[in-house]
Design a protein around this motif. Structure first.
Motif, PDB file in Angstrom:
ATOM      1  N   GLY A 233     -21.459  -8.550 -12.123  1.00 28.51           N
ATOM      2  CA  GLY A 233     -22.435  -9.126 -11.197  1.00 28.51           C
ATOM      3  C   GLY A 233     -21.860  -9.373  -9.807  1.00 28.51           C
ATOM      4  N   ASP A 234     -20.575  -9.111  -9.624  1.00 29.68           N
ATOM      5  CA  ASP A 234     -19.989  -9.195  -8.277  1.00 29.68           C
ATOM      6  C   ASP A 234     -19.036  -8.012  -8.094  1.00 29.68           C
ATOM      7  OD1 ASP A 234     -17.649  -9.851  -9.651  1.00 29.68           O
ATOM      8  OD2 ASP A 234     -17.922 -11.999  -9.383  1.00 29.68           O
ATOM      9  N   HIS A 241     -12.778 -11.590 -12.478  1.00 30.16           N
ATOM     10  CA  HIS A 241     -14.052 -12.286 -12.671  1.00 30.16           C
ATOM     11  C   HIS A 241     -14.034 -13.123 -13.952  1.00 30.16           C
ATOM     12  CE1 HIS A 241     -18.457 -12.793 -12.643  1.00 30.16           C
ATOM     13  NE2 HIS A 241     -18.353 -12.638 -13.951  1.00 30.16           N
ATOM     14  N   ILE A 242     -13.613 -12.487 -15.049  1.00 30.05           N
ATOM     15  CA  ILE A 242     -13.645 -13.175 -16.347  1.00 30.05           C
ATOM     16  C   ILE A 242     -12.645 -14.344 -16.363  1.00 30.05           C
ATOM     17  CG2 ILE A 242     -13.139 -12.883 -18.832  1.00 30.05           C
ATOM     18  CD1 ILE A 242     -15.859 -11.738 -18.004  1.00 30.05           C
ATOM     19  N   ALA A 243     -11.472 -14.140 -15.779  1.00 29.43           N
ATOM     20  CA  ALA A 243     -10.463 -15.219 -15.765  1.00 29.43           C
ATOM     21  C   ALA A 243     -10.993 -16.431 -14.989  1.00 29.43           C
ATOM     22  CB  ALA A 243      -9.158 -14.706 -15.149  1.00 29.43           C
TER      23      ALA A 243
END
Ligand code: F6P
Length: 336
Positions: A233-234, A241-243
């Motif tokens: 989404g970015d 992002h996940i971290a």
């Protein structure tokens, strides 16, 4: 008979072993002549080729990369070199000029598509599936995948001790393009607690719950394996992002690692060497039998082939019914 061979798209361990499998069989067993085309389809546009001999095929079995060089040149697409030229027509002309009776294309999905298009125009083509991503339709495995999974699994193994020492969450991003095969196989083999793949949508709350539940059960660290192709989404890398999301949702210190091109470099595993040798040999059999327009494929433990037209434009993706996903879920691994 004069055969030409090229390697196209991203490199991977096992390409040289495949070149060796094709050429040694063609030259030594069938007495053919083999022309090595440099830099993929680019070399067919510029007639950049060399005659391969038995001597030039020494030392290839365990050698990474490709002795022929590669490029992402796609002659049926706009862009690349010679933008104003009718590239498919030029390739046909050069194939005639170089006296090529059959073209062997070693490559991934893009290469299979190009090979299918050349075949539809009447060029004698056979192809061999090559990619660490394992996403080529019609073959159980492509060579390069097992080597990449080995490297990724070793990296995950190494993250366990540092994650444990610091009581952190470690997020590791592996390759795979739009498919989750490397993440699934290395994540399961490396004991990942969360495995995120593009084929299965995820919710950050489920990931956070998994990590916090582990903490409650006395396991203060977690390993999260993410495929590069998951949606974020970015514009951030999947691991970054996940971290960030995990640290925000759990309050646990989280670090990310992007494994990158290490997964594609170096020597192939014994499994990939043998798969390459078998696939390369079978490509030569197809030529001898005049079975053009086909891609070599592995089905179970059998090497066979399928029509290129069936392969082109399709992707082989992970499904939720895959037994590693089913078994992983039963063991409490979060897939999103
Ligand atoms: O297809 C193999 C692959 O390594 C993918 O896993 C990755 O997304 C891509 O190639 C990287 O491509 P490039 O070599 O163009 O950076």
């Amino acid at each position: 008979m004069r055969v030409a061979i090229l390697t196209s798209g991203g490199d991977c361990p096992g390409i040289n072993a495949t070149i060796r499998g094709v050429c040694k069989t063609a030259i030594n067993h069938y007495g053919m002549e083999v022309l090595g085309i440099h830099s993929g389809f680019q070399g067919l546009l510029t007639c950049d080729a060399e005659l391969l001999t038995d001597k030039s095929l020494s030392g290839l079995l365990n050698l990474g990369g490709t002795i022929l060089g590669t490029s992402r040149e796609k002659p049926f697409k706009k862009g690349g070199i010679m933008p104003d030229v009718d590239k498919p027509a030029l390739i046909e002309e050069n194939i005639r000029k170089l006296g090529i009776d059959c073209l062997v294309c070693i490559g991934g999905n893009g290469t299979q598509k190009t090979a299918a298009k050349l075949s539809a125009r009447g060029v004698n083509v056979v192809s061999v599936p090559k990619t660490i991503d394992n996403d080529i339709w019609g073959t159980d495995f492509s060579f390069g995948f097992d080597s990449a999974v080995n490297i990724a699994t070793d990296a995950i193994d190494r993250l366990h001790s540092t994650a444990s020492a610091h009581k952190r969450v470690m997020v590791i991003e592996v390759m795979g393009h739009k498919a989750g095969w490397i993440a699934l196989y290395s994540g399961m083999a490396g004991g990942g607690d969360v495995i995120l793949i593009p084929e299965i949508p995820y919710h950050i709350n489920n990931i956070a719950d998994t990590i916090l539940n582990r903490l409650k059960r006395g396991k203060p660290y977690s390993i999260v394996v993410v495929a590069e192709g998951i949606s974020t989404g970015d514009n951030k890398r999947a691991a970054v992002h996940i971290a960030q999301e995990i640290e925000f949702a759990t309050g646990i210190e989280t670090r990310e690692t992007v494994l990158g091109y290490i997964q594609r470099g170096g020597s192939p595993t014994p499994f990939d060497r043998n798969l390459s040798t078998r696939m390369g040999g079978h490509a030569t059999e197809l030529i001898v039998n005049g079975s053009y327009g086909r891609m070599v494929a592995l089905s179970g433990d059998k090497i066979g082939s399928i029509p290129l037209q069936e392969v082109a434009g399709k992707l082989k993706l992970v499904t939720e019914a895959h037994d590693l996903v089913v078994q992983g879920r039963r063991m409490g691994i979060c897939f999103g």
